[in-house]
Design a protein around this motif. Structure first.
Motif, PDB file in Angstrom:
ATOM      1  N   THR A   1      -0.508   8.923  -5.020  1.00 25.53           N
ATOM      2  CA  THR A   1      -0.974   7.828  -4.170  1.00 25.53           C
ATOM      3  C   THR A   1      -0.673   6.476  -4.808  1.00 25.53           C
ATOM      4  OG1 THR A   1      -3.163   7.895  -5.179  1.00 25.53           O
ATOM      5  CG2 THR A   1      -2.832   9.225  -3.179  1.00 25.53           C
TER       6      THR A   1
ATOM      7  N   SER B   1      -5.677   2.164  -0.078  1.00 31.16           N
ATOM      8  CA  SER B   1      -5.389   2.480   1.327  1.00 31.16           C
ATOM      9  C   SER B   1      -6.038   1.512   2.307  1.00 31.16           C
ATOM     10  CB  SER B   1      -5.794   3.920   1.646  1.00 31.16           C
ATOM     11  OG  SER B   1      -7.171   4.108   1.379  1.00 31.16           O
TER      12      SER B   1
ATOM     13  N   ARG C   1       0.814  -1.219   0.000  1.00 28.41           N
ATOM     14  CA  ARG C   1       0.000   0.000   0.000  1.00 28.41           C
ATOM     15  C   ARG C   1       0.846   1.266   0.000  1.00 28.41           C
ATOM     16  NH1 ARG C   1      -3.376  -3.090   3.656  1.00 28.41           N
ATOM     17  NH2 ARG C   1      -2.160  -2.291   5.395  1.00 28.41           N
TER      18      ARG C   1
END
Length: 168
Positions: free
Chosen positions: A50, A94, A42
């Motif tokens: 991200t 996430s 992650r």
């Protein structure tokens, strides 16, 4: 678990070459993720991005689903992570886990393989609504190879930033 990556043939038919190069790139993405924890998978590349390895796996599940099932097979199904059709949603890993992302990706890859193998030829077409055009299975396979190759380049940098591992 160690991923085996097929060696693409140096000679052979077009379909065999496309199929094996696509499987080569699928295996490369899996190899980039081997031995990492959910937390590592992650981990974002570099703020403000991200992008993560797990996000790439989720994204490729959507790409497989879209090109093979929705375009070539004309299945009326939503994206896995965005009923609204937002491809960017898959990148947000996430709260995802390896098990969740890889199960989805592997299921889509399996469906893609079945669709490709069942197709009469590379000239089979499906409708790509974003382009407003019909596209051939040949184009889809070439596009998928391109998509994996591009994202495997991202995976190289992501993996190296996590633990210094390079190559695959």
């Amino acid at each position: 678990m160690t991923t085996e990556r097929p060696a693409p043939p140096l000679t052979g038919g077009e379909r065999e070459m496309l199929r094996t190069f696509l499987d080569f790139h699928r295996a490369t993405l899996a190899m980039k993720c081997e031995g990492l924890s959910d937390e590592d998978l992650r981990r974002a590349s570099s703020p403000p991005s991200t992008l993560s390895l797990l996000g790439l796996v989720r994204h490729m599940a959507e790409v497989e689903r879209t090109w093979f099932r929705r375009v070539i097979n004309a299945e009326d199904i939503p994206l896995r992570w965005s009923p609204e059709g937002d491809f960017q949603a898959a990148y947000d890993a996430s709260s995802s886990t390896r098990a969740e992302a890889f199960e989805a990706w592997q299921a889509e890859v399996e469906q893609s393989r079945k669709i490709e193998e069942a197709a009469e030829s590379l000239d089979v077409t499906g409708y790509q609504p974003r382009w407003g055009e019909h596209v051939s299975l040949r184009l889809v396979m070439l596009h998928m190879i391109h998509e994996y190759a591009r994202h495997n380049g991202h995976a190289d940098f992501l993996r190296e930033a996590i633990d210094g591992v390079t190559g695959a």
